[in-house]
Motif scaffolding. Structure first.
Motif, PDB file in Angstrom:
ATOM      1  N   ARG A 102       0.815  -1.211   0.000  1.00  0.00           N
ATOM      2  CA  ARG A 102       0.000   0.000   0.000  1.00  0.00           C
ATOM      3  C   ARG A 102       0.850   1.263   0.000  1.00  0.00           C
ATOM      4  NH1 ARG A 102      -4.812   0.276   4.355  1.00  0.00           N
ATOM      5  NH2 ARG A 102      -3.376   1.564   5.579  1.00  0.00           N
ATOM      6  N   ALA A 103       2.081   1.157   0.494  1.00  0.00           N
ATOM      7  CA  ALA A 103       2.968   2.319   0.556  1.00  0.00           C
ATOM      8  C   ALA A 103       3.774   2.507  -0.730  1.00  0.00           C
ATOM      9  CB  ALA A 103       3.915   2.196   1.738  1.00  0.00           C
ATOM     10  N   GLY A 104       3.566   1.646  -1.716  1.00  0.00           N
ATOM     11  CA  GLY A 104       4.241   1.815  -2.988  1.00  0.00           C
ATOM     12  C   GLY A 104       5.659   1.277  -3.048  1.00  0.00           C
ATOM     13  N   ILE A 105       6.034   0.433  -2.082  1.00  0.00           N
ATOM     14  CA  ILE A 105       7.372  -0.173  -2.113  1.00  0.00           C
ATOM     15  C   ILE A 105       7.472  -1.148  -3.285  1.00  0.00           C
ATOM     16  CG2 ILE A 105       8.968  -1.719  -0.898  1.00  0.00           C
ATOM     17  CD1 ILE A 105       8.919   1.022   0.355  1.00  0.00           C
ATOM     18  N   GLY A 106       6.418  -1.885  -3.512  1.00  0.00           N
ATOM     19  CA  GLY A 106       6.366  -2.859  -4.594  1.00  0.00           C
ATOM     20  C   GLY A 106       4.980  -3.442  -4.689  1.00  0.00           C
ATOM     21  N   TRP A 107       4.796  -4.392  -5.593  1.00  0.00           N
ATOM     22  CA  TRP A 107       3.496  -5.060  -5.657  1.00  0.00           C
ATOM     23  C   TRP A 107       3.615  -6.457  -5.066  1.00  0.00           C
ATOM     24  CZ3 TRP A 107       6.733  -4.784  -9.870  1.00  0.00           C
ATOM     25  CH2 TRP A 107       7.014  -5.958 -10.550  1.00  0.00           C
ATOM     26  N   SER A 108       2.494  -6.990  -4.654  1.00  0.00           N
ATOM     27  CA  SER A 108       2.479  -8.320  -4.056  1.00  0.00           C
ATOM     28  C   SER A 108       2.407  -9.348  -5.174  1.00  0.00           C
ATOM     29  CB  SER A 108       1.279  -8.472  -3.116  1.00  0.00           C
ATOM     30  OG  SER A 108       1.325  -9.718  -2.448  1.00  0.00           O
ATOM     31  N   GLY A 109       3.509 -10.071  -5.364  1.00  0.00           N
ATOM     32  CA  GLY A 109       3.585 -11.025  -6.462  1.00  0.00           C
ATOM     33  C   GLY A 109       2.760 -12.274  -6.220  1.00  0.00           C
ATOM     34  N   LYS A 110       2.643 -13.088  -7.255  1.00  0.00           N
ATOM     35  CA  LYS A 110       1.907 -14.345  -7.128  1.00  0.00           C
ATOM     36  C   LYS A 110       2.588 -15.290  -6.146  1.00  0.00           C
ATOM     37  CE  LYS A 110      -0.281 -14.154 -11.680  1.00  0.00           C
ATOM     38  NZ  LYS A 110      -0.449 -14.805 -13.014  1.00  0.00           N
ATOM     39  N   ASN A 111       3.885 -15.059  -5.909  1.00  0.00           N
ATOM     40  CA  ASN A 111       4.610 -15.875  -4.929  1.00  0.00           C
ATOM     41  C   ASN A 111       4.477 -15.330  -3.513  1.00  0.00           C
ATOM     42  OD1 ASN A 111       6.178 -13.596  -5.107  1.00  0.00           O
ATOM     43  ND2 ASN A 111       8.074 -14.650  -5.658  1.00  0.00           N
ATOM     44  N   CYS A 112       3.602 -14.336  -3.337  1.00  0.00           N
ATOM     45  CA  CYS A 112       3.298 -13.733  -2.031  1.00  0.00           C
ATOM     46  C   CYS A 112       4.457 -12.892  -1.489  1.00  0.00           C
ATOM     47  CB  CYS A 112       2.886 -14.786  -1.003  1.00  0.00           C
ATOM     48  SG  CYS A 112       1.399 -15.696  -1.455  1.00  0.00           S
ATOM     49  N   ALA A 113       5.430 -12.587  -2.325  1.00  0.00           N
ATOM     50  CA  ALA A 113       6.525 -11.701  -1.939  1.00  0.00           C
ATOM     51  C   ALA A 113       6.295 -10.321  -2.538  1.00  0.00           C
ATOM     52  CB  ALA A 113       7.863 -12.269  -2.429  1.00  0.00           C
ATOM     53  N   ILE A 114       6.825  -9.301  -1.872  1.00  0.00           N
ATOM     54  CA  ILE A 114       6.779  -7.954  -2.428  1.00  0.00           C
ATOM     55  C   ILE A 114       7.874  -7.841  -3.485  1.00  0.00           C
ATOM     56  CG2 ILE A 114       7.236  -5.518  -1.942  1.00  0.00           C
ATOM     57  CD1 ILE A 114       4.462  -6.403  -1.126  1.00  0.00           C
ATOM     58  N   ILE A 115       7.491  -7.470  -4.693  1.00  0.00           N
ATOM     59  CA  ILE A 115       8.442  -7.320  -5.789  1.00  0.00           C
ATOM     60  C   ILE A 115       8.632  -5.833  -6.060  1.00  0.00           C
ATOM     61  CG2 ILE A 115       8.967  -7.873  -8.191  1.00  0.00           C
ATOM     62  CD1 ILE A 115       7.029 -10.260  -7.934  1.00  0.00           C
ATOM     63  N   THR A 116       9.871  -5.368  -5.921  1.00  0.00           N
ATOM     64  CA  THR A 116      10.173  -3.965  -6.175  1.00  0.00           C
ATOM     65  C   THR A 116      10.777  -3.819  -7.574  1.00  0.00           C
ATOM     66  OG1 THR A 116      12.474  -4.007  -5.394  1.00  0.00           O
ATOM     67  CG2 THR A 116      10.757  -3.731  -3.717  1.00  0.00           C
ATOM     68  N   PRO A 117      10.499  -2.718  -8.243  1.00  0.00           N
ATOM     69  CA  PRO A 117      11.096  -2.515  -9.571  1.00  0.00           C
ATOM     70  C   PRO A 117      12.619  -2.435  -9.523  1.00  0.00           C
ATOM     71  CG  PRO A 117       9.275  -0.977  -9.185  1.00  0.00           C
ATOM     72  CD  PRO A 117       9.579  -1.631  -7.877  1.00  0.00           C
ATOM     73  N   GLU A 118      13.159  -1.937  -8.410  1.00  0.00           N
ATOM     74  CA  GLU A 118      14.601  -1.706  -8.300  1.00  0.00           C
ATOM     75  C   GLU A 118      15.382  -2.948  -7.873  1.00  0.00           C
ATOM     76  OE1 GLU A 118      12.312   1.914  -6.795  1.00  0.00           O
ATOM     77  OE2 GLU A 118      12.293  -0.246  -6.474  1.00  0.00           O
ATOM     78  N   PHE A 119      14.850  -3.709  -6.932  1.00  0.00           N
ATOM     79  CA  PHE A 119      15.622  -4.783  -6.290  1.00  0.00           C
ATOM     80  C   PHE A 119      14.980  -6.160  -6.405  1.00  0.00           C
ATOM     81  CE2 PHE A 119      15.768  -0.828  -3.690  1.00  0.00           C
ATOM     82  CZ  PHE A 119      17.021  -0.381  -4.101  1.00  0.00           C
ATOM     83  N   GLY A 120      13.954  -6.282  -7.213  1.00  0.00           N
ATOM     84  CA  GLY A 120      13.228  -7.538  -7.242  1.00  0.00           C
ATOM     85  C   GLY A 120      12.567  -7.788  -5.899  1.00  0.00           C
ATOM     86  N   SER A 121      12.469  -9.059  -5.514  1.00  0.00           N
ATOM     87  CA  SER A 121      11.825  -9.381  -4.239  1.00  0.00           C
ATOM     88  C   SER A 121      12.815  -9.654  -3.114  1.00  0.00           C
ATOM     89  CB  SER A 121      10.906 -10.603  -4.401  1.00  0.00           C
ATOM     90  OG  SER A 121      11.657 -11.753  -4.764  1.00  0.00           O
ATOM     91  N   PHE A 122      14.108  -9.508  -3.413  1.00  0.00           N
ATOM     92  CA  PHE A 122      15.113  -9.764  -2.383  1.00  0.00           C
ATOM     93  C   PHE A 122      15.333  -8.528  -1.512  1.00  0.00           C
ATOM     94  CE2 PHE A 122      16.099 -13.080  -5.527  1.00  0.00           C
ATOM     95  CZ  PHE A 122      16.027 -14.185  -4.700  1.00  0.00           C
TER      96      PHE A 122
END
Length: 374
Positions: free
Chosen positions: A146-166
């Motif tokens: 909700r804060a725009g860090i990333g979107w919630s992927g199908k793998n239930c991890a937050i995926i960021t445009p800059e760093f992926g989900s790591f």
């Protein structure tokens, strides 16, 4: 007080203290998450490690009087070791998931949040703040989404445009009415690589996970591991990275921004056999600063034994015999019996037959019988 200026000052300061991404959202209840959590409970998909009170998990107002906004932070971590360690016959190695490399991220992020709290109070003494990382009541991922860090992927991890989900996530509830940032568009599209790659089928569908059969959860349990998952776990000692590794947004992702998050190869990928006899003190000294040590040595030892069985490591027979003969814990003895059965040589079977004559525990005897029957 100009809260827009304060927000900008916080963003700038966050960069100075090792926060790689920061976002702001309201402290409104997480209504969609609440419905999901209720459904998860109904399906018995929760691991049991989470906060049990759904109201606390979804209503920030219950956690801080006058809650007005939430600050979400993300810290990127490495995905590759600079110094590689490869296991080989006679010297097999296990593997800790990347989220457990380096210093315990709970400690690392809490220190950064503490600095952020002190900075905010220096600028706005009336501030009321409550920070948390992973073990807090709120869902780190729901806040980050909700804060725009990333979107919630199908793998239930937050995926960021800059760093992926790591990335590690943390948040701070505040009584300050910051202007919220906008959520990021979900870019998973019709990709289902993570769902197809999940070793146990724990990813039921995009965005829904049965935590009870997720390898990350299974490696942290302390009881006998259900037999159908033992070979699937392979040489994983703690956690699982499969659904992140196959994600296209993680291709080539590897950030080494923070020294304290750098993996020590002999800890992140340790030799298996020494783990069978490691003392509590030795375990704490070697692994105590990592996130993977929080459940103690028992799950790690059990998983190490499973890994030796997975490799059919004949050089470990004597060590497994000692475990089966002397270890006071039935789960560890029984798992050793399973591993010896997987190794399957005549020497391993002789160890099992000898142990069967002296073993008293029914569960261990059952493992021995199954091992000899294979």
């Amino acid at each position: 007080m100009n809260f827009d200026q304060l927000k900008q000052a916080i963003i700038e300061y966050s960069k100075e203290i090792g926060i790689d991404k920061i976002g702001f959202t309201t402290a409104d209840p997480f209504t969609t998450l609440k419905m999901r959590l209720i459904k998860q409970q109904e399906l018995n998909y929760q691991s049991g490690f989470e906060e049990s009170d759904i109201e606390k998990r979804t209503n920030p107002a219950l956690l801080l009087d006058g809650a007005a906004s939430i600050i979400s932070i993300a810290v990127a971590y490495p995905t590759r070791m600079k110094e590689k360690r490869k296991g080989k016959k006679g010297a097999r190695r296990g593997l800790f998931a990347r989220a457990s490399w380096g210093e315990d991220y709970h400690t690392v992020l809490r220190e950064r949040l503490q600095k952020l709290e002190e900075f905010i109070k220096s600028k706005y003494p009336e501030a009321r703040l409550k920070s948390m990382v992973d073990t807090g009541e709120l869902s780190d991922r729901a806040v980050a989404e909700r804060a725009g860090i990333g979107w919630s992927g199908k793998n239930c991890a937050i995926i960021t445009p800059e760093f992926g989900s790591f990335v590690y996530l943390g948040e701070m509830i505040t009584n300050i009415p910051f202007e919220p940032d906008q959520p990021i568009e979900d870019l998973c599209g019709d990709c289902n690589k993570c769902l197809k790659a999940c070793p146990t089928g724990a990813l039921v569908q995009g965005g829904q996970i049965n935590a009870k059969i997720c390898i990350s959860y299974l490696t942290q349990t302390k009881d006998f591991l259900p037999e159908q998952y033992r070979s699937i776990i392979g040489n994983r000692l703690y956690g699982c990275d499969t659904c992140q590794i196959v994600c296209p947004y993680n291709k080539g992702v590897d950030f080494h921004f923070h020294e304290e998050l750098e993996p020590e190869p002999e800890i992140a990928k340790p030799l298996l056999t020494p783990l069978l006899s490691i003392s509590n003190r030795e375990f704490k000294e070697k692994f105590g600063r990592t996130a993977g040590a929080w459940r103690g040595k028992k799950p790690i030892q059990r998983n190490a034994i499973i890994a030796l069985g997975h490799f059919k490591e004949e050089s470990a027979i004597d060590d497994l015999q000692k475990v089966l003969k002397d270890d006071p814990r039935p789960v560890i003895r029984g798992t050793a019996a399973w591993a010896l059965g997987k190794i399957g040589t005549e020497k391993a079977r002789q160890v099992l037959r000898s142990a069967r004559k002296k073993e008293k525990d029914k569960d261990v005897l059952n493992e021995i019988e199954h091992a000899l029957a294979d």
